[in-house]
Write a protein that holds these residues in place. Structure first.
Motif, PDB file in Angstrom:
ATOM      1  N   UNK A  47      12.443  13.049  -4.381  1.00  0.00           N
ATOM      2  CA  UNK A  47      11.601  14.236  -4.291  1.00  0.00           C
ATOM      3  C   UNK A  47      11.892  15.002  -3.005  1.00  0.00           C
ATOM      4  N   UNK A  48      12.171  14.258  -1.959  1.00  0.00           N
ATOM      5  CA  UNK A  48      12.548  14.837  -0.667  1.00  0.00           C
ATOM      6  C   UNK A  48      13.309  13.776   0.099  1.00  0.00           C
ATOM      7  N   UNK A  49      14.046  14.190   1.117  1.00  0.00           N
ATOM      8  CA  UNK A  49      14.859  13.241   1.854  1.00  0.00           C
ATOM      9  C   UNK A  49      15.236  13.830   3.205  1.00  0.00           C
ATOM     10  N   UNK A  50      15.743  12.970   4.078  1.00  0.00           N
ATOM     11  CA  UNK A  50      16.298  13.397   5.361  1.00  0.00           C
ATOM     12  C   UNK A  50      17.591  12.626   5.564  1.00  0.00           C
ATOM     13  N   UNK A  51      18.681  13.364   5.689  1.00  0.00           N
ATOM     14  CA  UNK A  51      19.992  12.727   5.833  1.00  0.00           C
ATOM     15  C   UNK A  51      20.208  12.265   7.268  1.00  0.00           C
ATOM     16  N   UNK A 156      28.089  14.274  -4.293  1.00  0.00           N
ATOM     17  CA  UNK A 156      29.307  14.282  -3.479  1.00  0.00           C
ATOM     18  C   UNK A 156      29.080  14.938  -2.133  1.00  0.00           C
ATOM     19  N   UNK A 157      28.275  16.007  -2.116  1.00  0.00           N
ATOM     20  CA  UNK A 157      27.944  16.673  -0.849  1.00  0.00           C
ATOM     21  C   UNK A 157      27.139  15.731   0.045  1.00  0.00           C
ATOM     22  N   UNK A 158      26.167  15.046  -0.546  1.00  0.00           N
ATOM     23  CA  UNK A 158      25.344  14.110   0.223  1.00  0.00           C
ATOM     24  C   UNK A 158      26.206  12.982   0.791  1.00  0.00           C
ATOM     25  N   UNK A 159      27.111  12.464  -0.030  1.00  0.00           N
ATOM     26  CA  UNK A 159      27.991  11.385   0.427  1.00  0.00           C
ATOM     27  C   UNK A 159      28.846  11.840   1.603  1.00  0.00           C
ATOM     28  N   UNK A 160      29.451  13.025   1.486  1.00  0.00           N
ATOM     29  CA  UNK A 160      30.296  13.535   2.564  1.00  0.00           C
ATOM     30  C   UNK A 160      29.468  13.837   3.813  1.00  0.00           C
ATOM     31  N   UNK A 161      28.232  14.304   3.640  1.00  0.00           N
ATOM     32  CA  UNK A 161      27.345  14.547   4.783  1.00  0.00           C
ATOM     33  C   UNK A 161      27.126  13.266   5.571  1.00  0.00           C
ATOM     34  N   UNK A 162      26.878  12.156   4.856  1.00  0.00           N
ATOM     35  CA  UNK A 162      26.677  10.864   5.532  1.00  0.00           C
ATOM     36  C   UNK A 162      27.943  10.441   6.268  1.00  0.00           C
ATOM     37  N   UNK A 163      29.102  10.622   5.631  1.00  0.00           N
ATOM     38  CA  UNK A 163      30.355  10.264   6.279  1.00  0.00           C
ATOM     39  C   UNK A 163      30.593  11.087   7.549  1.00  0.00           C
ATOM     40  N   UNK A 177      34.231  16.896  13.661  1.00  0.00           N
ATOM     41  CA  UNK A 177      34.933  16.617  12.413  1.00  0.00           C
ATOM     42  C   UNK A 177      34.280  17.457  11.319  1.00  0.00           C
ATOM     43  N   UNK A 178      35.068  18.275  10.644  1.00  0.00           N
ATOM     44  CA  UNK A 178      34.543  19.094   9.548  1.00  0.00           C
ATOM     45  C   UNK A 178      34.861  18.429   8.214  1.00  0.00           C
ATOM     46  N   UNK A 179      34.256  18.949   7.136  1.00  0.00           N
ATOM     47  CA  UNK A 179      34.426  18.313   5.841  1.00  0.00           C
ATOM     48  C   UNK A 179      34.800  19.287   4.740  1.00  0.00           C
ATOM     49  N   UNK A 180      35.529  18.772   3.750  1.00  0.00           N
ATOM     50  CA  UNK A 180      35.873  19.536   2.551  1.00  0.00           C
ATOM     51  C   UNK A 180      35.573  18.666   1.334  1.00  0.00           C
ATOM     52  N   UNK A 181      34.794  19.208   0.403  1.00  0.00           N
ATOM     53  CA  UNK A 181      34.593  18.566  -0.895  1.00  0.00           C
ATOM     54  C   UNK A 181      35.646  19.131  -1.836  1.00  0.00           C
ATOM     55  N   UNK A 182      36.483  18.263  -2.378  1.00  0.00           N
ATOM     56  CA  UNK A 182      37.610  18.687  -3.212  1.00  0.00           C
ATOM     57  C   UNK A 182      37.438  18.102  -4.617  1.00  0.00           C
ATOM     58  N   UNK A 199      29.931  22.492   4.925  1.00  0.00           N
ATOM     59  CA  UNK A 199      31.038  21.800   4.261  1.00  0.00           C
ATOM     60  C   UNK A 199      31.784  22.794   3.367  1.00  0.00           C
ATOM     61  N   UNK A 200      33.107  22.806   3.455  1.00  0.00           N
ATOM     62  CA  UNK A 200      33.922  23.687   2.628  1.00  0.00           C
ATOM     63  C   UNK A 200      34.135  23.065   1.256  1.00  0.00           C
ATOM     64  N   UNK A 201      34.474  23.891   0.287  1.00  0.00           N
ATOM     65  CA  UNK A 201      34.765  23.437  -1.069  1.00  0.00           C
ATOM     66  C   UNK A 201      36.180  23.854  -1.454  1.00  0.00           C
ATOM     67  N   UNK A 202      36.858  22.971  -2.173  1.00  0.00           N
ATOM     68  CA  UNK A 202      38.215  23.269  -2.620  1.00  0.00           C
ATOM     69  C   UNK A 202      38.377  22.775  -4.057  1.00  0.00           C
ATOM     70  N   UNK A 203      38.836  23.657  -4.946  1.00  0.00           N
ATOM     71  CA  UNK A 203      39.077  23.298  -6.341  1.00  0.00           C
ATOM     72  C   UNK A 203      40.579  23.162  -6.554  1.00  0.00           C
ATOM     73  N   UNK A 204      40.978  22.033  -7.143  1.00  0.00           N
ATOM     74  CA  UNK A 204      42.411  21.784  -7.375  1.00  0.00           C
ATOM     75  C   UNK A 204      42.650  21.576  -8.867  1.00  0.00           C
ATOM     76  N   UNK A 205      43.871  21.836  -9.286  1.00  0.00           N
ATOM     77  CA  UNK A 205      44.286  21.691 -10.682  1.00  0.00           C
ATOM     78  C   UNK A 205      45.057  20.378 -10.824  1.00  0.00           C
TER      79      UNK A 205
END
Length: 220
Positions: A47-51, A156-163, A177-182, A199-205
């Motif tokens: 319902x709510x959280x704090x990372x 995935x965003x939450x996981x990368x935030x923790x990392x 250290x910055x992050x990219x969700x790919x 966090x940046x986002x990257x879409x790959x084929x």
């Protein structure tokens, strides 16, 4: 991990305000410093959280949870029905499906496909709460953590935030250290949350990385 079942109300104070009225809920406090509030529904979503990183100050009938941005969760506890702590040990991490695992291998060879100029430092760099898929270096020498998913969602965003919270405390790495969700695709909700977290986002084929024609034919 600490599990508390309590009748409580919860107030979030930060960039906006939110209130959860009094009800019986599960408070889940993890060893990484995160806290999440759950109802007996919504599947796995809190319902709510704090990372992490955040600090929890316990007073008589009130928990105050504060993160690095000075946002707060104020949990007013009326009655505690259960309170237990369990040592889970180090988790071996999620085993990726075939596509996700292969994406990681392909992008380790082609980190520039994630973002132009990236070079690989190490695959599966350990953060203490699990390995981030790719640790890279950008053209300016800064460190970039890349988390690879078949489909990019809020989890995935939450996981990368923790990392990233752990990596930014790692003395062996240049900071910040910055992050990219790919991923092959990223949901609008995940993009919005990623933007809020910096966090940046990257879409790959996937097919293009394998040197194949697109799986969906194009007109031109």
């Amino acid at each position: 991990m600490r599990l508390v079942i309590a009748r409580c109300s919860v107030d979030y104070v930060g960039r906006l305000k939110a209130h959860l009225p009094s009800a019986v809920r599960l408070l889940l406090v993890k060893a990484d410093g995160s806290i999440s509030i759950h109802a007996d529904g919504r599947a796995y979503k809190p319902l709510n959280w704090m990372s992490p990183p955040c600090a929890i100050a316990e007073e008589e009938g009130v928990w105050r949870v504060t993160n690095r941005a000075a946002e707060q969760l104020v949990i007013t506890i009326e009655e505690i029905m259960h309170d237990s702590t369990h040592e889970l040990g180090v988790d071996p991490g999620l085993r990726k499906d075939g596509v996700e695992a292969h994406l990681q291998v392909l992008l380790a060879d082609r980190p520039d496909a994630v973002r132009e100029g990236l070079t690989l430092v190490r695959r599966e760099y350990e953060t203490g709460i699990g390995p981030v898929d790719l640790l890279c270096r950008d053209t300016d020498g800064s460190t970039v953590a890349v988390e690879i998913k078949r489909r990019g969602e809020i989890d995935g965003v939450e996981q990368l935030t923790r990392y990233l919270a752990r990596l930014n405390d790692d003395p062996a790495l240049p900071h910040p250290v910055s992050g990219i969700l790919c991923a092959q695709s990223i949901t609008p909700q995940a993009r919005m949350l990623a933007g809020d977290r910096g966090i940046a986002c990257s879409v790959v084929d996937y097919d293009a990385l394998r040197g194949l024609e697109p799986s969906i034919p194009t007109l031109f």
